[in-house]
Scaffold this motif. Structure first.
Motif, short mmCIF file in Angstrom:
data_model
loop_
_atom_site.label_atom_id
_atom_site.label_comp_id
_atom_site.label_asym_id
_atom_site.label_seq_id
_atom_site.Cartn_x
_atom_site.Cartn_y
_atom_site.Cartn_z
N ILE A 11 5.19 -13.95 2.09
CA ILE A 11 4.11 -12.82 2.20
C ILE A 11 3.37 -12.53 1.13
CG2 ILE A 11 4.45 -10.29 2.72
CD1 ILE A 11 6.79 -10.97 4.39
N GLU A 12 3.93 -12.59 -0.07
CA GLU A 12 3.00 -12.44 -1.25
C GLU A 12 1.95 -13.41 -1.62
OE1 GLU A 12 5.73 -11.85 -4.65
OE2 GLU A 12 6.28 -9.75 -4.23
N GLU A 13 2.27 -14.50 -0.91
CA GLU A 13 1.09 -15.38 -1.01
C GLU A 13 -0.22 -15.15 -0.40
OE1 GLU A 13 2.51 -19.36 0.35
OE2 GLU A 13 4.05 -19.66 -1.32
N ASN A 14 -0.13 -14.37 0.62
CA ASN A 14 -0.98 -13.88 1.38
C ASN A 14 -0.99 -12.48 2.05
OD1 ASN A 14 -3.78 -13.82 2.79
ND2 ASN A 14 -3.02 -15.10 4.51
N GLY A 15 -1.03 -11.67 1.05
CA GLY A 15 -0.67 -10.24 1.38
C GLY A 15 0.29 -9.49 0.17
N GLY A 16 1.53 -9.00 0.67
CA GLY A 16 2.19 -8.42 -0.36
C GLY A 16 2.97 -7.06 -0.09
N PHE A 17 3.31 -6.20 -0.94
CA PHE A 17 4.24 -5.04 -0.60
C PHE A 17 3.47 -3.85 -1.38
CE2 PHE A 17 7.00 -8.72 -0.47
CZ PHE A 17 7.69 -8.38 0.65
N PHE A 18 3.65 -2.52 -0.40
CA PHE A 18 3.06 -1.43 -1.03
C PHE A 18 4.38 -0.45 -0.90
CE2 PHE A 18 -1.65 -1.94 0.54
CZ PHE A 18 -1.97 -1.91 -0.82
N THR A 19 4.45 0.44 -2.06
CA THR A 19 5.13 1.60 -2.04
C THR A 19 4.80 2.57 -2.79
OG1 THR A 19 7.66 2.11 -2.20
CG2 THR A 19 6.69 0.71 -3.98
N ASP A 20 5.21 3.98 -2.62
CA ASP A 20 5.27 4.88 -3.67
C ASP A 20 6.54 5.19 -4.15
OD1 ASP A 20 6.01 6.25 -1.36
OD2 ASP A 20 4.82 8.08 -1.93
N PHE A 21 7.44 4.70 -4.09
CA PHE A 21 8.89 5.14 -4.80
C PHE A 21 8.92 4.38 -6.14
CE2 PHE A 21 9.60 5.75 -0.20
CZ PHE A 21 10.13 6.82 -0.27
N TRP A 22 9.77 4.95 -6.94
CA TRP A 22 9.91 4.37 -8.01
C TRP A 22 10.93 3.45 -8.28
CZ3 TRP A 22 8.77 8.20 -12.79
CH2 TRP A 22 7.76 8.88 -12.49
N SER A 23 11.00 2.46 -9.39
CA SER A 23 12.34 1.62 -9.58
C SER A 23 13.39 2.37 -9.76
CB SER A 23 12.05 0.89 -10.96
OG SER A 23 11.86 1.80 -12.38
N THR A 24 13.52 3.62 -10.16
CA THR A 24 14.61 4.62 -10.40
C THR A 24 15.14 5.19 -9.02
OG1 THR A 24 13.26 6.41 -10.84
CG2 THR A 24 14.12 5.12 -12.73
N ASP A 25 14.41 4.82 -7.86
CA ASP A 25 14.64 5.67 -6.68
C ASP A 25 15.38 4.58 -5.96
OD1 ASP A 25 13.02 7.75 -6.93
OD2 ASP A 25 11.25 6.67 -6.05
N THR A 26 16.64 5.08 -5.71
CA THR A 26 17.79 4.25 -4.97
C THR A 26 17.44 4.29 -3.49
OG1 THR A 26 19.20 6.16 -5.02
CG2 THR A 26 19.64 4.47 -6.61
N PHE A 27 17.79 3.50 -2.89
CA PHE A 27 17.51 3.08 -1.23
C PHE A 27 18.11 4.39 -0.69
CE2 PHE A 27 18.51 2.09 3.17
CZ PHE A 27 17.29 1.63 3.46
N ASP A 28 17.46 5.10 0.36
CA ASP A 28 18.08 6.06 1.15
C ASP A 28 17.25 6.27 2.33
OD1 ASP A 28 18.51 8.86 1.99
OD2 ASP A 28 19.35 9.11 0.23
N ARG A 29 18.01 6.49 3.50
CA ARG A 29 17.14 6.51 4.62
C ARG A 29 16.26 7.52 4.85
NH1 ARG A 29 18.86 2.95 8.65
NH2 ARG A 29 20.96 1.88 8.08
N LYS A 30 16.39 8.70 4.01
CA LYS A 30 15.38 9.73 4.16
C LYS A 30 14.05 9.19 3.54
CE LYS A 30 16.43 12.14 -0.23
NZ LYS A 30 17.26 11.16 -0.90
N ASN A 31 14.13 8.24 2.75
CA ASN A 31 12.80 7.74 2.26
C ASN A 31 11.80 6.96 3.31
OD1 ASN A 31 13.66 8.13 -0.33
ND2 ASN A 31 14.29 5.97 -0.74
N PHE A 32 12.26 6.70 4.59
CA PHE A 32 11.78 6.05 5.80
C PHE A 32 10.35 7.21 6.18
CE2 PHE A 32 15.76 3.86 7.20
CZ PHE A 32 15.06 2.69 6.17
N LEU A 33 10.50 8.36 6.06
CA LEU A 33 9.23 9.16 6.38
C LEU A 33 8.30 8.93 5.48
CD1 LEU A 33 8.30 11.50 8.25
CD2 LEU A 33 9.34 13.09 6.84
N GLY A 34 8.54 9.00 4.09
CA GLY A 34 7.44 8.73 3.41
C GLY A 34 6.68 7.39 3.41
N ARG A 35 7.74 6.50 3.80
CA ARG A 35 7.25 4.93 3.81
C ARG A 35 6.39 5.11 5.23
NH1 ARG A 35 10.25 0.45 6.30
NH2 ARG A 35 10.92 2.12 7.81
N ASN A 36 6.64 5.45 6.18
CA ASN A 36 5.93 5.65 7.47
C ASN A 36 4.66 6.11 7.27
OD1 ASN A 36 8.34 4.45 8.50
ND2 ASN A 36 8.85 6.17 9.65
#
Length: 367
Positions: A193-218
């Protein structure tokens, strides 16, 4: 990159209960992110809607220290940082009031002057949903859209793998920082995916995975694209939330209908029934509603690649348009005596063969 500006924005992101829209409001009033951090408390309190509690937390020195630590991670791992008021920030996301003030990126993402489509759906995708998703992307591949999704199980990864298969740019929006990948089983797709595209997020490296994060991602998924497609969804779920956000941004939403007694079709059927989504039964519906067309610079190449003899229905449509000039789909269907739903598919096939082209106002004309 202006590190002082970035540090100031990151520090503001650490202020308790201060969202992106409020940060933008503060900056607009004061003049800069740096200025907000330096402004006196008595002046910040006067800004409508910010509140005393949040204003007092703005000057907490721990926030700037946290920002410096995150900047160190960003620089060490060569993370891209797109700032909301700068030129390289995604165009459509700029128009979202709650769009991230800082968007972290990784890979080779280029969204400028692109057709951008978000595809979301259930994590328990059926064979019907998988086949529809793969066929949809295969049919629109000549138009070179960017496919946005959430890199999750089910519809998300199906869409992104199909995009990669057809050499389309695809972007995964993550609900966590760029120091991890969830689900872990999808790590094998990261380099592709990174070869032709990649990844976006506004979460930090200190943010642990949490299902409540899905709303911000969406909200990022919905905000990046001109339209969102929902392929299979139960009565409740993240895909419906993404559709609602897209509607709030005044973007087109499409939903794939299913059987009335199918639990994973109830969400899509509800969106269609309540007129919160266009019914999507084929790629032709999408191309017609969004008025997509082949880029002029690619037209000759695509014509040469896809040109074949027209079938009888296509000849009938081509002859009609040649004589009558540009016409609406409904008029073409009526005069050529072809059902409207089928005419949309015929017109898409003809466009890909280089025989016709769509025009503004949902008109078509022969080439």
């Amino acid at each position: 990159m202006n590190n002082k500006k970035l540090l100031s924005l990151l520090a503001l992101k650490k202020v308790s209960n201060l969202g992106d829209s409020s940060i933008k409001k503060l900056i607009k009033t004061v003049g800069s992110a740096e200025g907000v951090l330096e402004e006196k408390t008595k002046n910040l309190i006067k800004i409508d809607g910010i509140g005393t509690t949040r204003v007092r937390d703005i000057h907490n020195p721990d926030h700037y220290k946290a920002a410096e630590n995150e900047l160190a991670f960003i620089e060490k791992n060569k993370i891209g940082c797109l700032l909301y008021d700068e030129q390289d920030y995604p165009d459509r996301l700029k128009h979202c009031i709650d769009g991230p003030v800082v968007l972290f990126s990784r890979g080779n993402i280029d969204l400028k002057h692109k057709k951008i489509l978000s595809i979301v759906g259930t994590r328990q995708v059926t064979s019907y949903g998988t086949k529809f998703c793969e066929a949809l992307i295969e049919e629109i591949a000549p138009l070179q859209p960017v496919i946005i999704s959430g890199f999750a199980y089910g519809v998300d990864i199906t869409a992104q793998r199909a995009a990669a298969k057809h050499n389309l740019q695809t972007v995964g929006c993550l609900a966590h920082g760029l120091n991890q990948i969830y689900p872990k089983s999808h790590k094998k797709y990261v380099s592709q995916i990174e070869e032709n595209g990649g990844f976006f997020t506004d979460f930090w490296s200190t943010d642990t995975f949490d299902r409540k994060n899905f709303l911000g991602r969406n909200r990022i998924i919905a905000g990046l694209s001109e339209a969102t497609v929902v392929i299979e969804s139960a009565e409740k779920g993240g895909s419906l939330v993404t559709a609602e956000i897209a509607n709030s941004y005044h973007r087109d939403v499409f939903a794939v209908p299913g059987r009335t007694n199918d639990p994973l079709s109830k969400g899509c059927n509800m969106l269609i029934k309540t007129q919160r989504a266009h019914m999507l039964t084929s790629a032709a519906d999408l191309v017609y509603m969004l008025n997509w067309q082949l880029e002029e610079t690619k037209t000759h190449t695509v014509q040469k690649k896809l040109f074949v003899d027209l079938n009888e229905e296509e000849k009938k449509v081509y002859n009609f348009l040649s004589v009558n000039g540009k016409e609406l789909l409904d008029v073409i269907a009526l005069q050529c005596q072809i059902p409207t739903y089928k005419t949309a598919s015929v017109l898409l096939n003809m466009e890909l063969k280089g025989a016709i082209k769509p025009l503004p106002g949902k008109l078509f004309e022969a080439i």
